[in-house]
Write a protein that holds these residues in place. Structure first.
Motif, mmCIF file in Angstrom:
data_model
loop_
_atom_site.group_PDB
_atom_site.id
_atom_site.type_symbol
_atom_site.label_atom_id
_atom_site.label_comp_id
_atom_site.label_asym_id
_atom_site.label_seq_id
_atom_site.Cartn_x
_atom_site.Cartn_y
_atom_site.Cartn_z
ATOM 1 N N LEU A 219 0.877 -1.159 -0.033
ATOM 2 C CA LEU A 219 -0.046 0.157 0.032
ATOM 3 C C LEU A 219 0.908 1.185 0.052
ATOM 4 O O LEU A 219 1.991 1.334 0.932
ATOM 5 C CB LEU A 219 -0.914 0.010 1.335
ATOM 6 N N HIS A 220 0.776 2.126 -0.911
ATOM 7 C CA HIS A 220 1.576 3.108 -1.194
ATOM 8 C C HIS A 220 0.911 4.561 -1.230
ATOM 9 O O HIS A 220 1.570 5.762 -1.475
ATOM 10 C CB HIS A 220 2.638 3.100 -2.166
ATOM 11 N N GLY A 221 -0.373 4.482 -1.423
ATOM 12 C CA GLY A 221 -1.138 5.863 -1.550
ATOM 13 C C GLY A 221 -2.191 6.134 -0.312
ATOM 14 O O GLY A 221 -2.793 5.175 0.170
ATOM 15 N N LEU A 222 -2.287 7.418 -0.001
ATOM 16 C CA LEU A 222 -2.857 7.560 1.307
ATOM 17 C C LEU A 222 -3.715 9.045 0.986
ATOM 18 O O LEU A 222 -3.279 9.997 0.343
ATOM 19 C CB LEU A 222 -1.912 8.195 2.341
ATOM 20 N N ALA A 223 -5.087 8.990 1.570
ATOM 21 C CA ALA A 223 -5.902 10.242 1.489
ATOM 22 C C ALA A 223 -6.798 10.173 2.657
ATOM 23 O O ALA A 223 -7.299 8.998 3.025
ATOM 24 C CB ALA A 223 -6.564 10.448 -0.020
ATOM 25 N N GLN A 224 -7.352 11.385 3.263
ATOM 26 C CA GLN A 224 -8.026 11.463 4.404
ATOM 27 C C GLN A 224 -9.532 12.166 3.839
ATOM 28 O O GLN A 224 -9.579 13.333 3.054
ATOM 29 C CB GLN A 224 -7.502 12.129 5.544
ATOM 30 N N ALA A 225 -10.477 11.608 3.970
ATOM 31 C CA ALA A 225 -11.810 12.147 3.647
ATOM 32 C C ALA A 225 -12.013 13.228 4.963
ATOM 33 O O ALA A 225 -11.435 13.035 5.835
ATOM 34 C CB ALA A 225 -12.991 10.934 3.452
ATOM 35 N N PRO A 226 -13.185 14.191 4.438
ATOM 36 C CA PRO A 226 -13.546 15.097 5.453
ATOM 37 C C PRO A 226 -14.096 14.432 6.717
ATOM 38 O O PRO A 226 -14.320 14.946 7.856
ATOM 39 C CB PRO A 226 -14.370 15.926 4.940
ATOM 40 N N SER A 227 -14.676 13.342 6.586
ATOM 41 C CA SER A 227 -15.584 12.545 7.738
ATOM 42 C C SER A 227 -14.306 11.831 8.512
ATOM 43 O O SER A 227 -14.703 11.255 9.608
ATOM 44 C CB SER A 227 -16.442 11.374 6.915
ATOM 45 N N GLY A 228 -13.214 11.798 8.254
ATOM 46 C CA GLY A 228 -12.112 11.116 8.884
ATOM 47 C C GLY A 228 -11.845 9.755 8.469
ATOM 48 O O GLY A 228 -10.617 9.175 8.562
ATOM 49 N N PRO A 288 -14.826 16.888 -3.599
ATOM 50 C CA PRO A 288 -15.485 17.754 -2.815
ATOM 51 C C PRO A 288 -16.728 17.387 -2.321
ATOM 52 O O PRO A 288 -17.300 17.375 -1.420
ATOM 53 C CB PRO A 288 -15.613 19.046 -4.080
ATOM 54 N N ASP A 289 -17.483 16.303 -3.156
ATOM 55 C CA ASP A 289 -18.636 15.520 -2.926
ATOM 56 C C ASP A 289 -18.348 14.276 -1.922
ATOM 57 O O ASP A 289 -19.230 13.734 -1.831
ATOM 58 C CB ASP A 289 -19.463 15.368 -4.079
ATOM 59 N N GLY A 290 -17.235 14.032 -1.412
ATOM 60 C CA GLY A 290 -16.852 12.918 -0.646
ATOM 61 C C GLY A 290 -16.452 11.567 -1.609
ATOM 62 O O GLY A 290 -16.056 10.671 -0.800
ATOM 63 N N LYS A 291 -16.670 11.755 -2.805
ATOM 64 C CA LYS A 291 -16.198 10.461 -3.661
ATOM 65 C C LYS A 291 -14.806 10.454 -3.821
ATOM 66 O O LYS A 291 -14.028 11.341 -3.184
ATOM 67 C CB LYS A 291 -16.962 10.611 -5.015
ATOM 68 N N VAL A 292 -14.312 9.188 -4.150
ATOM 69 C CA VAL A 292 -12.908 9.268 -4.131
ATOM 70 C C VAL A 292 -12.509 8.534 -5.463
ATOM 71 O O VAL A 292 -13.266 7.911 -6.110
ATOM 72 C CB VAL A 292 -12.365 7.918 -3.029
ATOM 73 N N ALA A 293 -11.229 9.239 -6.121
ATOM 74 C CA ALA A 293 -10.795 8.926 -7.590
ATOM 75 C C ALA A 293 -9.415 8.409 -7.541
ATOM 76 O O ALA A 293 -8.721 8.915 -6.563
ATOM 77 C CB ALA A 293 -11.174 10.017 -8.408
ATOM 78 N N PHE A 294 -9.014 7.625 -8.203
ATOM 79 C CA PHE A 294 -7.530 7.260 -8.386
ATOM 80 C C PHE A 294 -7.379 6.576 -9.980
ATOM 81 O O PHE A 294 -8.308 6.507 -10.710
ATOM 82 C CB PHE A 294 -6.890 6.399 -7.389
#
Length: 970
Positions: A219-228, A288-294
């Motif tokens: 695992l090498h990629g990291l992101a945090q959503a506004p919800s935590g 911005p709408d909480g969805k995630v992309a990669f």
């Protein structure tokens, strides 16, 4: 509304050449702070960096440069260390964090200032904080159990102003396998005071040094959503149990691209993997709408196989229709369902790319995908798919074996928006050595990296207004470029718009931005209560580029309006327009009814308007009346306060007699004329002018030779006579006659001669000046003769018609059997509807012949004639026809065994009895067998025969044979 920001243009660029001034090892990293300044980490070896002001000298080692919005280097810092630089991030307050990893006690110096720390562990992470002035604070040092793995490292600023790390730690050799090493991944969170809040270590696994990834879960990629919630990306090629959970939907024997969602306690929520060969993934990005992309890239394309999303709906129905290297932009919702998958072929993204750096942070929510395009003379298909429905959105074709770098821009919906190609390298595939960083300033981004051969920094996608940098020594120069939104510009509008007697006022304008519908349009009006009343309706029609004011009523009004055009980034331009609406005023009348008023020199006449105010006279005065002392034409009109004008009053011509002034004669052209021409003479004085030939008027048209003068005569006294002007008339040459030597209708390739009746002074219509000219093109030809500047009448026109030549072909050799065969001879001609004449006297297009010999055809069209020949040769292949029975009974029907033949050169007939004995033989074709011999008649039965014959083919004797049985019937 999420739309792409169109119209970015180059703001500035800097170059670091790798020539004798120094050598750049690498542009390592770039990042933008909250103010839009750019920070660059570069590994340098005693050289120079050229910014927009001049040259900046850099030292050997790591250099940190801050570059402002003008492309100027604000400061540069030399970093000396044996530690490994990993990444750089900036927070919302403008502070930055530089992160290094190493073994043992960390140590580094910046411009001679030493920063160090102490750790008892095998490895360490050093975080150095820097403010916008370039001042560094004491570092924070974190201990690690072992050496930090060099393959990947993630450092992020969390939602609560804390910090997060994702990294691997190398350990001892395990499983008694000397070629393997121990690797464990750690995910750790810290608060703003660097106190550890939570941590998770993933299951230990092995990595083969010689063949990295034989048993790989990384695992090498990291992101945090506004919800935590936490999103991780990576790849794996086995289905194993890890500390994240069991059966993470990986597919064995494939390089699975992974997306994992953890809750705020770092527990597994769901996982998704994209099973395919050689799959790489970028960092995840929370939209911005909480969805995630990669992003994912497949470096090994397998024909006939489609990517497969395990744990979610398969949306790649295009599958094997895409060619070459495959890249996908995949958007998941918070429940792990695929919202959109956009697919591209012949496109690569770099493994473990910091995709989150390329997210557009200005609220527009656009995603930019830095890509490497490697083309083998094929198209790049950008397709998108949702719920299994695929569509090719755009197709681009690039040159064969060319490598491009740029980025594709997508909306947060996954829809393709635009592409920007910024680099071309005529080479085989190499590492992508460029980066794209978005600025917090709306519509602004940075591109940095290395280029070979050429670098196109053009402002537009179609290549216009392009700026191309070149590197010819093969070392590869480094560059940084900044692009910003072009502010929409309003042009082609009237600063003052006056409307009279109209209920609808249209004020046209144009906007520089090509995507006019993505802009916001507003109008401000000055404090005019009448304009704001219900009688007025104001509207903007951006699609046709007009401001429209509709008014009901008869009252005049004036106001200032401000048209403002704003783009999606908030940048705007304004146009201030004065608008006046009024009624057309009454046309004034003059106190003088005569059209002409005559006064003497020194006298005057008063002209009075019937309107008391708002008068504008033809001489520019604006009073009710004017005193006229100068000759001229005078009128007056009324202009209302709203700017509306009446029609002009009647015009009065004022003539001022000036007997003390000598008039001056001027002419419309030269006073030396050719016979039949004329010239106009003008007097400088007007009124009462008497010419020497008795004519009166201010001007005189002269067609005869002579000396002319003029004098002013009036009641004010006789004036002074002007100087004489002589008019000279020259003779005109006679009209020439053109003689035609030849026909005026000729065939293409032929020519005729045209001859003038005059020996000299000839000027032909084609520009030639000889007495005789040779012409060969269809057209009209005429002639003038020029003598002493005078031109004769034009000769009669000669119309030359040139019929086009045509092609004619006829097979030059044909064959037949003379006297037996009939063949058809057909010529091929490009002439339209020609006539034909054959050597046989026939006039049809084709003829039939049955005799050898030479034939010709003559084809005519207009004046063009062609002839073609064909030689018909004798070629007879011998033919023998044998009956199957005969009855020699004397009834006169089939009484003999008679053979039919043609084209024979030699002939032999053998007849045998049933035991093979020869009973008849002849070489004479005319000799027949009647079923008997010298001993008597042969009985009924079957009798074998053999015929040996030959013919002449191409003057060579060719032999044939034929065998069979003849039935004799008695």
């Amino acid at each position: 509304m999420n739309q792409s920001s169109k119209g970015q243009s180059l703001n500035w660029y800097n170059v670091a050449p790798t020539d004798n001034l120094g050598t750049v090892s690498n542009f390592i990293d770039g990042e933008s702070d909250i103010n839009g300044d750019f920070y660059l980490i570069v590994d340098y070896k005693d050289g120079s960096y050229f910014d927009s002001k001049g040259t900046v000298s850099l030292g050997e080692g790591l250099n940190l440069l801050k570059i402002n919005s003008k492309g100027e280097v604000v400061f540069s810092k030399l970093i000396s260390t044996r530690m490994t630089y990993r990444t750089m991030r900036f927070n919302s307050e403008g502070s930055g964090y530089l992160v290094f990893t190493g073994e043992g006690n960390p140590f580094l110096s910046i411009d001679g200032q030493v920063f160090s720390g102490t750790t008892e562990s095998a490895g360490a992470i050093l975080i150095l904080k820097i403010n916008s002035q370039g001042n560094f604070l004491e570092p924070t040092v974190l201990s690690t159990e072992g050496k930090v793995y060099e393959g990947f490292f993630q450092f992020h600023l969390t939602n609560d102003n804390g910090f997060a790390f994702l990294y691997g730690v190398e350990g001892n050799v395990v499983d008694d396998l000397e070629d393997e090493l121990y690797l464990r991944e750690n995910l750790a969170f810290f608060d703003s005071n660097w106190q550890k809040v939570k941590e998770k270590s993933f299951s230990a696994h092995t990595q083969n040094r010689a063949n990295f990834g034989v048993r790989s879960f990384l695992l090498h990629g990291l992101a945090q959503a506004p919800s935590g919630d936490i999103y991780l990306t990576g790849y794996a090629n086995l289905n194993e149990t890890t500390s994240l959970g069991t059966n993470l939907n990986f597919k064995n024997n494939r390089s699975n691209g992974i997306l994992v969602k953890l809750d705020s306690n770092l527990d597994l929520v769901w996982s998704r993997s994209l099973a395919y060969y050689q799959a790489d993934t970028s960092n995840p990005v929370v939209l911005p709408d909480g969805k995630v992309a990669f992003q994912t890239s497949f470096h090994e394309y397998v024909e006939g196989e489609s990517p497969e999303i395990i744990g979610a709906e398969d949306v790649f129905s295009r599958g094997a229709d895409l060619e070459g290297y495959l890249t996908h932009l995949i958007i998941f919702n918070e429940d792990g369902d695929v919202e959109r998958a956009s697919s591209m072929d012949r496109v690569l993204v770099e493994r473990q790319m910091d995709f989150d750096k390329y997210l557009d942070l200005n609220g527009m929510g656009n995603l930019t995908m830095p890509v490497l395009i490697f083309s083998s003379d094929g198209p790049i298909n950008v397709a998108y798919s949702d719920s299994g429905s695929d569509q090719i959105y755009e197709e681009e074709t690039f040159n064969r074996n060319q490598q491009y770098f740029g980025f594709l821009e997508f909306l947060v919906t996954g829809d393709y928006s635009q592409r920007r190609i910024v680099k071309r390298r005529g080479n085989t595939r190499v590492e992508m050595n460029m980066g794209v960083v978005n600025s917090p300033i709306c519509g602004s981004y940075f591109i940095y990296g290395q280029f070979f051969n050429t670098l196109d920094l053009g402002n537009s996608e179609d290549g216009s207004d392009e700026l191309v940098l070149t590197n010819t020594d093969g070392t590869g120069d480094y560059f940084v470029a900044n692009y910003q939104n072009e502010i929409p510009r309003i042009f082609d509008y009237e600063e003052e718009h006056i409307s009279c007697d109209q209920e609808r006022i249209e004020i046209p304008f144009r906007v520089s931005d090509e995507d006019v519908n993505s802009l916001e349009y507003n109008i401000d009006i000055s404090d005019n209560t009448f304009l704001k009343s219900s009688n007025v309706r104001l509207s903007i029609h951006e699609d046709i580029g007009k401001v429209i004011i509709e008014y009901v009523g008869s009252q005049d009004w004036q106001t200032d309006i401000t048209l403002r055009v704003t783009d999606l980034c908030g940048f705007f331009s304004e146009a201030k327009i004065f608008v006046s609406r009024g009624s057309t005023p009454e046309t004034p009348k003059l106190n003088v009814s005569d059209e002409v008023v005559e006064i003497c020199e020194g006298d005057s006449v008063e002209l009075i308007s019937s309107i008391d105010s708002n008068n504008i006279w033809s001489n520019g005065e604006n009073s009710k009346s004017i005193i006229v002392t100068e000759p001229g034409e005078y009128w007056v009109k009324q202009v209302s306060p709203s700017g509306c004008e009446s029609e002009n009053s009647d015009t009065v011509r004022v003539i001022v007699f000036q007997p003390t002034v000598q008039p001056i004669i001027t002419s419309s052209a030269s006073t030396t004329l050719c016979f039949g021409e004329s010239v106009t003479l003008y007097s400088s004085l007007k009124g009462g002018m008497l010419w020497s030939n008795g004519e009166q008027g201010d001007s005189l048209v002269v067609e005869e030779a002579g000396v002319y003068n003029v004098v002013q005569v009036s009641e004010c006294g006789e004036g002074i006579v002007s100087e004489d002007v002589e008019v000279v008339i020259k003779p005109v040459p006679d009209k020439p006659v053109v003689s035609v030597i030849g026909s005026t209708v000729i065939c293409e390739g032929e020519q005729i001669v045209l001859r003038s009746s005059q020996a000299t002074g000839n000027l032909w219509s084609n520009g030639m000046t000889d007495r005789e000219i040779t012409v060969s093109k269809t057209g009209k030809y005429w002639l003038n003769v020029v003598s002493d500047g005078c031109i004769s009448q034009t000769s009669d026109t000669v119309n030359l018609q040139v019929d086009p030549q045509f092609e004619l072909s006829l097979v030059d050799t044909r064959t037949l059997c003379d006297g037996f065969d009939t063949i058809v001879l057909i010529p091929e001609s490009t002439a339209q509807s020609p006539s034909f004449t054959w050597s046989t006297g026939e006039t049809s297009k084709e003829i039939y012949v049955n005799q050898v010999g030479e034939y010709w055809v003559e084809v005519s069209k207009g004046e063009c004639t062609n002839r073609a020949f064909v030689q018909v040769l004798n070629e007879c292949k011998p033919v023998v026809s044998v009956p199957n029975a005969f009855s020699p009974n004397g009834d006169g029907i089939n009484d003999t065994f008679e053979i039919m033949a043609r084209g024979l050169y030699s002939y032999e007939l053998y007849i045998f009895d049933k035991w093979g004995g020869q009973i008849f033989y002849t070489k004479d074709f005319n000799e027949v067998w009647d079923g008997s011999n010298s001993s008597g008649e042969w009985p009924s039965g079957q009798y074998p025969y053999k015929i040996v014959y030959s013919g002449l083919i191409d003057n060579k004797q060719v032999f044939y044979s034929k065998k069979g049985t003849i039935k004799l019937v008695r």
